[in-house]
Structure formats: structure tokens, C-alpha cells
Design a protein around this motif. Structure first.
Motif, mmCIF file in Angstrom:
data_model
loop_
_atom_site.group_PDB
_atom_site.id
_atom_site.type_symbol
_atom_site.label_atom_id
_atom_site.label_comp_id
_atom_site.label_asym_id
_atom_site.label_seq_id
_atom_site.Cartn_x
_atom_site.Cartn_y
_atom_site.Cartn_z
ATOM 1 N N PHE A 173 0.828 -1.204 0.000
ATOM 2 C CA PHE A 173 0.000 0.000 0.000
ATOM 3 C C PHE A 173 0.864 1.257 0.000
ATOM 4 O O PHE A 173 0.615 2.204 -0.765
ATOM 5 C CB PHE A 173 -0.915 -0.015 1.226
ATOM 6 N N PHE A 174 1.890 1.272 0.842
ATOM 7 C CA PHE A 174 2.760 2.441 0.941
ATOM 8 C C PHE A 174 3.519 2.685 -0.364
ATOM 9 O O PHE A 174 3.847 3.829 -0.706
ATOM 10 C CB PHE A 174 3.748 2.258 2.096
ATOM 11 N N ALA A 175 3.763 1.611 -1.112
ATOM 12 C CA ALA A 175 4.437 1.738 -2.402
ATOM 13 C C ALA A 175 3.483 2.177 -3.512
ATOM 14 O O ALA A 175 3.915 2.436 -4.633
ATOM 15 C CB ALA A 175 5.087 0.415 -2.786
ATOM 16 N N GLY A 176 2.187 2.264 -3.199
ATOM 17 C CA GLY A 176 1.211 2.728 -4.181
ATOM 18 C C GLY A 176 0.438 1.636 -4.879
ATOM 19 O O GLY A 176 -0.322 1.911 -5.811
ATOM 20 N N ALA A 177 0.597 0.395 -4.435
ATOM 21 C CA ALA A 177 -0.125 -0.706 -5.067
ATOM 22 C C ALA A 177 -1.584 -0.730 -4.624
ATOM 23 O O ALA A 177 -1.928 -0.294 -3.521
ATOM 24 C CB ALA A 177 0.541 -2.036 -4.726
ATOM 25 N N ASP A 178 -2.427 -1.260 -5.476
ATOM 26 C CA ASP A 178 -3.836 -1.499 -5.162
ATOM 27 C C ASP A 178 -3.928 -2.913 -4.593
ATOM 28 O O ASP A 178 -3.860 -3.899 -5.346
ATOM 29 C CB ASP A 178 -4.669 -1.371 -6.438
ATOM 30 N N ASN A 179 -4.043 -3.040 -3.277
ATOM 31 C CA ASN A 179 -4.025 -4.360 -2.650
ATOM 32 C C ASN A 179 -5.158 -5.259 -3.125
ATOM 33 O O ASN A 179 -4.946 -6.448 -3.370
ATOM 34 C CB ASN A 179 -4.087 -4.213 -1.126
ATOM 35 N N TYR A 180 -6.352 -4.704 -3.237
ATOM 36 C CA TYR A 180 -7.485 -5.519 -3.683
ATOM 37 C C TYR A 180 -7.191 -6.103 -5.063
ATOM 38 O O TYR A 180 -7.381 -7.301 -5.301
ATOM 39 C CB TYR A 180 -8.765 -4.690 -3.726
ATOM 40 N N HIS A 215 0.070 -10.648 5.115
ATOM 41 C CA HIS A 215 0.432 -9.907 6.317
ATOM 42 C C HIS A 215 -0.524 -8.738 6.443
ATOM 43 O O HIS A 215 -0.592 -7.883 5.546
ATOM 44 C CB HIS A 215 1.869 -9.384 6.221
ATOM 45 N N ILE A 216 -1.253 -8.704 7.529
ATOM 46 C CA ILE A 216 -2.177 -7.602 7.786
ATOM 47 C C ILE A 216 -1.439 -6.591 8.654
ATOM 48 O O ILE A 216 -1.062 -6.882 9.793
ATOM 49 C CB ILE A 216 -3.456 -8.097 8.481
ATOM 50 N N LYS A 217 -1.229 -5.426 8.087
ATOM 51 C CA LYS A 217 -0.428 -4.405 8.765
ATOM 52 C C LYS A 217 -0.988 -3.028 8.419
ATOM 53 O O LYS A 217 -1.429 -2.798 7.300
ATOM 54 C CB LYS A 217 1.035 -4.499 8.317
ATOM 55 N N ASP A 218 -0.960 -2.138 9.397
ATOM 56 C CA ASP A 218 -1.360 -0.755 9.169
ATOM 57 C C ASP A 218 -0.133 0.124 9.356
ATOM 58 O O ASP A 218 0.918 -0.321 9.829
ATOM 59 C CB ASP A 218 -2.475 -0.356 10.148
ATOM 60 N N GLY A 219 -0.271 1.391 8.987
ATOM 61 C CA GLY A 219 0.846 2.294 9.154
ATOM 62 C C GLY A 219 0.482 3.701 8.724
ATOM 63 O O GLY A 219 -0.577 3.946 8.137
ATOM 64 N N LEU A 220 1.378 4.603 9.007
ATOM 65 C CA LEU A 220 1.170 6.009 8.660
ATOM 66 C C LEU A 220 2.516 6.615 8.286
ATOM 67 O O LEU A 220 3.474 6.544 9.067
ATOM 68 C CB LEU A 220 0.564 6.753 9.858
ATOM 69 N N ASN A 221 2.574 7.147 7.079
ATOM 70 C CA ASN A 221 3.801 7.787 6.590
ATOM 71 C C ASN A 221 5.019 6.869 6.679
ATOM 72 O O ASN A 221 6.124 7.290 7.030
ATOM 73 C CB ASN A 221 4.068 9.081 7.362
ATOM 74 N N GLY A 222 4.805 5.607 6.384
ATOM 75 C CA GLY A 222 5.902 4.653 6.369
ATOM 76 C C GLY A 222 6.269 4.078 7.716
ATOM 77 O O GLY A 222 7.225 3.319 7.821
ATOM 78 N N GLY A 242 -5.981 -0.055 12.396
ATOM 79 C CA GLY A 242 -6.926 1.024 12.629
ATOM 80 C C GLY A 242 -6.288 2.327 13.049
ATOM 81 O O GLY A 242 -6.972 3.335 13.174
ATOM 82 N N GLU A 243 -4.966 2.310 13.248
ATOM 83 C CA GLU A 243 -4.259 3.519 13.675
ATOM 84 C C GLU A 243 -3.458 4.150 12.538
ATOM 85 O O GLU A 243 -2.743 5.122 12.745
ATOM 86 C CB GLU A 243 -3.344 3.187 14.862
ATOM 87 N N GLY A 244 -3.598 3.588 11.336
ATOM 88 C CA GLY A 244 -2.919 4.118 10.167
ATOM 89 C C GLY A 244 -3.897 4.401 9.044
ATOM 90 O O GLY A 244 -5.098 4.546 9.290
ATOM 91 N N ASP A 245 -3.394 4.450 7.813
ATOM 92 C CA ASP A 245 -4.263 4.810 6.694
ATOM 93 C C ASP A 245 -4.371 3.725 5.630
ATOM 94 O O ASP A 245 -4.853 3.968 4.527
ATOM 95 C CB ASP A 245 -3.797 6.123 6.054
ATOM 96 N N ASN A 246 -3.928 2.508 5.949
ATOM 97 C CA ASN A 246 -4.078 1.418 4.990
ATOM 98 C C ASN A 246 -5.559 1.081 4.821
ATOM 99 O O ASN A 246 -6.325 1.113 5.794
ATOM 100 C CB ASN A 246 -3.323 0.175 5.466
ATOM 101 N N ASP A 247 -5.956 0.763 3.589
ATOM 102 C CA ASP A 247 -7.347 0.398 3.321
ATOM 103 C C ASP A 247 -7.545 -1.084 3.634
ATOM 104 O O ASP A 247 -7.647 -1.926 2.745
ATOM 105 C CB ASP A 247 -7.695 0.688 1.859
ATOM 106 N N LEU A 248 -7.588 -1.390 4.912
ATOM 107 C CA LEU A 248 -7.645 -2.781 5.344
ATOM 108 C C LEU A 248 -8.959 -3.464 4.981
ATOM 109 O O LEU A 248 -8.994 -4.671 4.750
ATOM 110 C CB LEU A 248 -7.428 -2.855 6.857
ATOM 111 N N LEU A 249 -10.038 -2.704 4.908
ATOM 112 C CA LEU A 249 -11.321 -3.317 4.576
ATOM 113 C C LEU A 249 -11.303 -3.910 3.173
ATOM 114 O O LEU A 249 -11.904 -4.963 2.924
ATOM 115 C CB LEU A 249 -12.452 -2.297 4.719
ATOM 116 N N SER A 250 -10.607 -3.261 2.244
ATOM 117 C CA SER A 250 -10.503 -3.813 0.895
ATOM 118 C C SER A 250 -9.633 -5.068 0.894
ATOM 119 O O SER A 250 -9.867 -5.990 0.105
ATOM 120 C CB SER A 250 -9.938 -2.770 -0.072
ATOM 121 N N VAL A 251 -8.646 -5.110 1.778
ATOM 122 C CA VAL A 251 -7.815 -6.303 1.917
ATOM 123 C C VAL A 251 -8.659 -7.466 2.434
ATOM 124 O O VAL A 251 -8.592 -8.584 1.907
ATOM 125 C CB VAL A 251 -6.633 -6.031 2.872
#
Length: 240
Positions: free
Chosen positions: A159-166, A180-187, A193-202
Motif C-alpha cells: 500500500f505504501f508503495a502505491g499498489a492497489d491491494n485488492y 500480512h495484515i499491517k497498518d501504518g502512517l507515513n511509512g 486502525g491507527e494508520g491509513d491502509n485500506d484494510l477493509l478492501s484487503v
């Protein structure tokens, strides 16, 4: 789908083989179904397996070294997998900056998977950002690696690299065996839930593609591994 945790997340929560085995108890208490190893805390494989069986946990996979999967060590690695009951073994990363390095990765993994197929064991590669940023001969680095390896997609680094995970998950059903289910913010990795990854689409893609295991990981847990994965488990319960 079942939930596991990459034990690298908990690396600072134990300092002896006995504490390592105790950590497995905590993992089970939080509601996880399995674990992915990143080392074994100095504990003997037979004792780890006995503890897993006692707790009802599954050894989903491991992050080893590329050297573990070369021809001179592959049988030893397979024996370890069988002792722990693992059907998958992998690496958390390996040199992949040049075409020559990627070709070597493909060669090692292709041979490992050829041997592993006879034993019911698959060998996989875990990405960071560069595998979704670099290309060789017009092909994404991650896709080049997949010509020899199965894949464990780290959904925050992709996600951070710009890929569309779905899109990536749904387009690679035969090669992608773990997430690997992982969240993050600015790398910087965060609890879910504490970052900006679109986990629901994952989650949506994982369900549609029949992914069996979702593996939680946080490279930098706060304030410690156990508290961090407890917060992420609450996110799983509310959103999965």
C-alpha cells in the motif's frame, strides 16, 4: 479465515526459551489461531510443537534465511517444518535490487518448491516497498520473484508503495498464499486502525479469494508487542 501473528512483533517481550513458550500462551489468550515464526527464541522445536498442540495453535509459517532453502540445507529445513507442523516456509526479504539478484531468488525458490512439493511444503517470499516500486524487463519485481516463489503479501508495504491491494490479491490467486495484515502512517507501522491502509478492501479480497490465514505484524509495536496486538485484535473483531 483464521488469524495468526508474526512473532517478530513480540521479539522484545521475551528473553529466554521459557518466556518464548509463555508468549505463545498470551497469543492464544488474545484469540489468535496460529503463529508465524521469526526465530524460535532458543527453544527446541519439539518443545515448541508440544506447546502449540497444548494450546491449539497452528504453526503457519516462518521467516528464515535464503541460505536455509539452498540445496545443502533444504532437507534440514523441511525436517524442521515437519516437526513444527508447518506447511509453508519463507523469508522476510532478500537481496532484490538487481536483475541478477532477482534471478538468484527465483532459482533458489524454484528449486526449493520443486523439492518441497514432494513433502507438501511451499516456500514463500515476503515483500517490502521496493518489490512494488522496481521493475525488470518490464515486469514488476514482485511478479518476477513469483516466477519461483509463492508470495506472502505485506499489505502495508505494498500500500505504501502505491499498489492497489485488492487488485493485486485478486489477480494472483495461485501464487499468493499468505497475507500480512499491517497498518501504518507515513511509512511507520501502526496497530490496525491507527494508520491509513485500506484494510477493509484487503479483507474483502481475502474473503473472495479464499485466503485461509491473515497474519498480523507490526515492526514497531507500541508500547510493547502484547499491548499492540491486543489493540489490533479488537480491530479484527470489529471489522473482519
Amino acid at each position: 479465515m483464521k488469524l495468526a501473528v508474526q512473532l517478530y512483533t513480540l521479539r522484545d517481550d521475551y528473553s529466554s526459551p521459557e518466556e518464548f513458550l509463555k508468549i505463545l500462551e498470551k497469543v492464544k489468550e488474545l484469540g489468535f489461531d496460529g503463529v508465524e515464526f521469526a526465530g524460535y527464541g532458543g527453544a527446541e522445536p519439539e518443545k515448541i510443537k508440544a506447546k502449540l498442540d497444548e494450546l491449539g495453535l497452528t504453526a503457519v509459517g516462518t521467516h528464515g534465511s535464503m541460505e536455509d532453502y539452498r540445496e545443502d540445507k533444504i532437507e534440514q529445513s523441511i525436517a524442521l517444518a515437519k516437526t513444527l507442523g508447518m506447511k509453508c516456509m519463507g523469508v522476510g526479504g532478500a537481496p532484490h535490487s538487481t536483475k541478477e539478484e532477482v534471478d538468484e531468488l527465483k532459482k533458489v525458490f524454484a528449486r526449493a518448491n520443486e523439492i518441497g512439493e514432494k513433502h507438501g511444503i511451499k516456500f514463500y517470499y515476503h515483500n517490502h516497498t521496493e518489490e512494488f516500486e522496481n521493475s525488470f524487463d518490464g515486469k514488476l519485481c514482485m511478479d518476477c520473484i513469483s516466477e519461483g516463489a509463492y508470495l506472502e503479501l505485506d499489505t502495508y508495504w505494498s500500500f505504501f508503495a502505491g499498489a492497489d491491494n485488492y487488485k493485486y490479491i485478486t489477480e494472483h490467486p495461485d501464487k499468493l498464499i499468505l497475507l500480512h495484515i499491517k497498518d501504518g502512517l507515513n511509512g511507520k507501522p501502526k496497530a490496525l486502525g491507527e494508520g491509513d491502509n485500506d484494510l477493509l478492501s484487503v479483507f474483502k479480497a481475502a474473503k473472495e479469494n479464499g485466503i485461509e490465514w491473515l497474519i498480523l505484524e507490526n515492526d514497531d509495536p507500541v508500547p510493547n508487542g502484547l499491548d499492540d496486538i491486543a489493540r489490533s485484535m479488537e480491530y479484527f473483531k470489529k471489522n473482519l
